[in-house]
Write an enzyme that holds these catalytic residues in place. Structure first.
Site, PDB file in Angstrom:
ATOM      1  CG  ASP A  24     -13.688  12.543 -49.081  1.00  0.00           C
ATOM      2  OD1 ASP A  24     -14.161  13.226 -48.151  1.00  0.00           O
ATOM      3  OD2 ASP A  24     -12.553  12.732 -49.550  1.00  0.00           O
ATOM      4  CD  GLU A  25     -11.990  11.844 -43.282  1.00  0.00           C
ATOM      5  OE1 GLU A  25     -11.047  11.438 -42.575  1.00  0.00           O
ATOM      6  OE2 GLU A  25     -12.009  12.977 -43.811  1.00  0.00           O
TER       7      GLU A  25
END
Length: 346
Positions: free
Chosen positions: A94-95
């Site tokens: 997610d990053e």
């Protein structure tokens, strides 16, 4: 991404939208992997026990994690990134860091690129994302948390030093609660306090990290965005519904965990030389035991005997709530070339 796992669950199940959701954990056991923003209002956080999360938010809804689904969505998000630059360094599902100094759109504004990427993620996937934009990875990372959720923050070159001087040390990326408390004990509460300390002083207080703190508070962080980041380990673990106190039961659980790790190793086509056993006790203290061998391991039959030895090598301090196995020192890691002198006839 904003509350990524929980947001995906709310996306796929409309009944969860607007409600406090915890991915992972349960009312009885386990640890929360992610919490929706509705749950965070009650103080529910990732890495919190499910029991405590339920106490903080009695109407909390627990959902089992679906990592295959999160990985699928993550791949789609990265495809959007690659429309703008090939210099993408994923940190997790997610990053990621993006270097858009030179980009495929020829857009001179990193802030506008970030806005466009966030808009596309919403239009194409109906998920919200936040962004931080600045001159290096460290400051961009700090900036990405300022206007969460669904926002972005740009720290311009001429704003960097003032921004860092006013920033509380607990907001510095990489400074955890323990380090922040130690800094507070020495009168260091914000970036300016940190900046007023000499390099020698910081090294004496924090060891090698002292030099890192000395540099970052001056806006110095020369780490490049590395698109070919190499995975360092592959692991599998399990939290149990009831604490285990018998090594016999633990070995049975470890056998199942080893089978899962073998599947992951085979799927990734990876082998490793270092086997690590992770043990988390009922009092939440954690211990690891490792062994490195000369040959690469991938299958359960190769590394499970080592796990048995590691479990039995010392007495357990308490009953056990979690066991995990990982393989590291992987064959994907870059190695220096070995030069061999060949023999020639003259």
């Amino acid at each position: 991404m904003d509350a990524f796992y929980a947001s995906v669950e709310q996306l796929d199940n409309p009944e969860l939208r607007g409600k406090p959701v915890a991915v992972g954990g349960s009312e009885v056991r386990g640890v929360v992997s992610a919490a929706s923003y509705e749950a965070r209002k009650f103080g529910v956080k990732s890495a919190m026990s499910g029991v405590l999360a339920k106490k903080k938010c009695p109407h909390l809804i627990f959902v089992k994690p679906r990592y295959a689904r999160y990985k699928e969505i993550s791949s789609k998000i990265r495809e959007i990134f690659y429309d703008y630059t090939d210099l993408v360094e994923p940190l997790s599902l997610d990053e990621a860091y993006l270097d858009v100094t030179e980009n495929k759109k020829g857009n001179p504004s990193a802030s506008l690129i970030a806005q466009e990427i966030r808009d596309r993620i919403w239009e194409e996937l109906e998920l919200r994302a936040s962004a931080g934009i600045s001159i290096n990875k460290f400051i961009a990372k700090v900036a990405s948390d300022i206007n969460k959720p669904n926002g972005q923050k740009t720290i311009k070159p001429n704003e960097v030093l003032d921004f860092l001087e006013e920033l509380p040390v607990g907001k510095f990326y990489g400074v955890g609660k323990v380090t922040a408390a130690k800094m507070h004990n020495h009168g260091i509460f914000n970036g300016l306090d940190l900046k007023n300390r000499t390099l020698e002083d910081l090294v004496s207080l924090f060891g090698k990290s002292g030099k890192h703190y000395y540099n970052i508070v001056r806006g110095i962080h020369n780490s490049e965005v590395k698109p070919d980041r190499v995975r360092k380990s592959i692991a599998a673990e399990r939290t149990f519904n009831e604490n285990l106190s018998s090594e016999i039961y633990m070995l049975k659980k470890l056998e199942l965990i080893a089978e899962e790790l073998e599947r992951r190793m085979m799927h990734s086509k990876t082998k490793g030389k270092t086997v690590t056993l992770k043990i988390k006790y009922s009092d939440f203290t954690q211990q690891t035991r490792s062994k490195t061998v000369g040959n690469y391991l991938q299958k359960k039959e190769e590394f499970y005997p080592l796990i048995k030895d590691l479990l039995m090598q010392d007495h357990l301090k308490n009953s056990v709530r979690l066991l995990g196995i990982s393989l590291s020192n992987l064959d994907t890691e870059k190695k220096d070339p070995i030069w061999v002198q060949l023999q020639f006839e003259f």
